[in-house]
Design an enzyme around this catalytic site. Structure first.
Site, PDB file in Angstrom:
ATOM      1  N   GLY A 225       9.051  -1.515 -13.546  1.00  0.00           N
ATOM      2  CA  GLY A 225       8.911  -0.991 -12.190  1.00  0.00           C
ATOM      3  C   GLY A 225       9.558   0.353 -11.943  1.00  0.00           C
ATOM      4  N   PRO A 260       9.507  -1.871 -19.011  1.00  0.00           N
ATOM      5  CA  PRO A 260       8.927  -0.693 -18.350  1.00  0.00           C
ATOM      6  C   PRO A 260       7.525  -0.388 -18.850  1.00  0.00           C
ATOM      7  CG  PRO A 260      10.399  -0.004 -20.093  1.00  0.00           C
ATOM      8  CD  PRO A 260      10.429  -1.515 -20.093  1.00  0.00           C
ATOM      9  N   GLY A 261       6.688   0.093 -17.963  1.00  0.00           N
ATOM     10  CA  GLY A 261       5.362   0.556 -18.353  1.00  0.00           C
ATOM     11  C   GLY A 261       5.206   2.001 -17.922  1.00  0.00           C
ATOM     12  N   TYR A 302      -4.385   3.019  -3.871  1.00  0.00           N
ATOM     13  CA  TYR A 302      -3.033   3.086  -3.293  1.00  0.00           C
ATOM     14  C   TYR A 302      -2.809   4.336  -2.451  1.00  0.00           C
ATOM     15  CZ  TYR A 302      -2.089  -0.008  -7.345  1.00  0.00           C
ATOM     16  OH  TYR A 302      -2.111  -1.000  -8.292  1.00  0.00           O
ATOM     17  N   CYS A 344     -20.415   6.193  -5.437  1.00  0.00           N
ATOM     18  CA  CYS A 344     -21.036   6.055  -4.114  1.00  0.00           C
ATOM     19  C   CYS A 344     -20.114   5.308  -3.156  1.00  0.00           C
ATOM     20  CB  CYS A 344     -22.377   5.350  -4.255  1.00  0.00           C
ATOM     21  SG  CYS A 344     -23.485   6.309  -5.291  1.00  0.00           S
TER      22      CYS A 344
HETATM   23  N1  PLP Z   1       6.589  -6.588 -15.993  1.00  0.00           N
HETATM   24  C1  PLP Z   1       5.741  -7.273 -15.205  1.00  0.00           C
HETATM   25  C2  PLP Z   1       5.853  -8.750 -15.166  1.00  0.00           C
HETATM   26  C3  PLP Z   1       4.778  -6.611 -14.445  1.00  0.00           C
HETATM   27  O1  PLP Z   1       3.929  -7.301 -13.675  1.00  0.00           O
HETATM   28  C4  PLP Z   1       4.707  -5.185 -14.509  1.00  0.00           C
HETATM   29  C5  PLP Z   1       3.741  -4.424 -13.694  1.00  0.00           C
HETATM   30  O2  PLP Z   1       3.449  -4.679 -12.579  1.00  0.00           O
HETATM   31  C6  PLP Z   1       5.597  -4.516 -15.348  1.00  0.00           C
HETATM   32  C7  PLP Z   1       6.518  -5.240 -16.079  1.00  0.00           C
HETATM   33  C8  PLP Z   1       5.569  -3.025 -15.516  1.00  0.00           C
HETATM   34  O3  PLP Z   1       5.695  -2.319 -14.338  1.00  0.00           O
HETATM   35  P1  PLP Z   1       5.866  -0.733 -14.406  1.00  0.00           P
HETATM   36  O4  PLP Z   1       4.688  -0.164 -15.103  1.00  0.00           O
HETATM   37  O5  PLP Z   1       5.932  -0.333 -12.987  1.00  0.00           O
HETATM   38  O6  PLP Z   1       7.128  -0.461 -15.143  1.00  0.00           O
END
Ligand code: PLP
Length: 397
Positions: A225, A260-261, A302, A344
């Site tokens: 997150g 993290p993503g 969003y 569209c």
């Molecule tokens: N872990 C869980 C369980 C998630 O659902 C998510 C994304 O919503 C993430 C990690 C990664 O979130 P982010 O990309 O914001 O770090």
């Protein structure tokens, strides 16, 4: 290089930088160096095999939420022990696949899910399935409502008052061991306060679990997150995040897991798109591009802000007459245009009211910060083909 990639791969195309991913990883692991930790990259942010390969080579594990992500992670060479399986609606078939693959950690979201998992493990004669409990810590985050997940009353996680009874059920079962408790409180969080407050709640919970005789915990998972700078507000500094969550590991003596993503890949990617046409209607000036909401949903879904830049103006061989830059909005701010896609839908746009004087037909535009939740959320809507993806590593792509 971007213009060369667009010429070879065509547009729209997502372009990712391996070095940018590496430097974000270094910032995060550097900030957390004082506590034992493991990073599980959240595959949903960008599941391109090229990106997964870069991530795996950095030594990260994978945070997955479906059997499809499991398949991709396996194909990219991640080992199952280094995977965390999250998600509020894992199907029985997905749980069975995870059990058979011997995933390192399955994060439970409800007692009903555990009953399903235990039955699957029993059928297979398994006694050692490693599970965690994803707790809903009831913390508020100041982020888009669709990306808040840590507040009571949301579908995510096990409410605090249901955690001990569920932990007791796991302990009494012959199939599983409770090895972790965790949270994931949302996405694009730019303030460290909710992490601190969630981590404090998890810390208290670990004490309660130990008092209740649960002695099997080995890790605490604070999820992902971490917010990034999209050009409109500062992102979350790795050090601020580390300061908020490290005490949890220090107080409990448990291994800290993070997922993290976006932090790793968000600003490592751009979406390249070519301007098709300019038009004017009802006092608004439009720049129509060949990428739209089916390629990049974040603005439409969003109302997310993404900076847009002109990479190059029209190539000489672009088979359309060059027109002059748009004069600007009648009755509006001078020179502002809406960058809209071909889908569209009126909500199909990449950016609204932007000053983009070079955005003439044939020009190549870059939508910045498109490395996370870009291609992964794209679709074939309007039966359009999906964009290409290109990974840049050093001078090669
Ligand atoms: N872990 C869980 C369980 C998630 O659902 C998510 C994304 O919503 C993430 C990690 C990664 O979130 P982010 O990309 O914001 O770090």
């Amino acid at each position: 290089m971007l213009a060369r990639i667009a010429a070879q791969a065509g547009t729209p195309v997502f372009v990712y930088s391996a070095d940018a991913i590496r430097s974000q990883h270094a910032a995060l692991t550097g900030a957390l160096a004082a506590v034992p930790h493991r990073v599980h990259y959240s595959v949903k942010a960008n599941s391109s095999l090229g990106v997964l390969d870069v991530v795996r080579r950095l030594g990260m594990g994978a945070d997955i939420v479906s059997a499809g992500e499991l398949a991709r992670a396996l194909r990219a060479g991640f080992v199952p022990e280094h995977m965390v399986f999250s998600g509020v609606g894992k199907t029985p078939a997905e749980l069975a696949t995870a059990v058979d693959a011997r995933i390192g950690l399955i994060n439970l979201e409800s007692e009903a899910e555990f009953a399903t998992l235990a039955a699957i493990a029993r059928d297979r004669g398994r006694r050692d399935v490693a599970v965690g409990i994803r707790v809903n810590p009831d913390v508020t985050t100041d982020t888009h409502p669709y990306t808040q997940t840590g507040k009571a009353g949301m579908k995510f996680g096990v409410p605090l008052d249901q955690v001990i009874p569920l932990a007791q059920r796991v302990k009494e079962s012959a199939q599983a061991r409770l090895v972790s408790v965790g949270m994931h409180i949302g996405s694009q969080i730019t303030d460290s306060a909710p992490y601190r407050s969630g981590a404090e709640k998890l810390s208290g919970l670990v004490v309660q679990l130990r008092r209740a005789g649960i002695g099997s915990l080995v890790s605490v998972d604070v999820g992902g997150g971490l917010g990034i700078d999209y050009g409109c507000e500062p992102g979350l500094e790795a050090a601020a995040f580390a300061n908020a969550v490290a005490p949890l590991a220090q107080q409990t003596g448990l291994l800290l897991l993070i997922e993290p993503g976006r932090f790793l890949v968000g600003n490592a990617g751009v979406l390249l798109t070519r301007v098709l046409y300019q038009k004017r209607s009802g006092g608004r000036e439009f720049v129509v591009t060949d990428a739209g909401m089916n390629d990049f949903m974040r603005p439409s879904l969003y109302r997310a802000y993404h900076e847009i830049q002109v990479v190059s103006e029209a190539p000489l061989d672009f088979a359309r007459p060059r027109s002059t830059p748009l004069a600007g909005r009648e009755g509006g701010a001078e020179g502002l245009v809406d960058i809209v896609g071909p889908n569209c839908e009126s909500g199909d746009y990449l950016g609204l009211e932007r000053a983009l004087p070079g955005a003439v037909p044939g020009a190549l535009l870059a939508v910045l910060g498109a490395g996370a939740y870009g291609f992964g959320m794209s679709s074939h809507y309007n039966s359009r083909p999906r964009a290409a993806e290109v990974l840049v590593d050093g001078r090669r792509f």
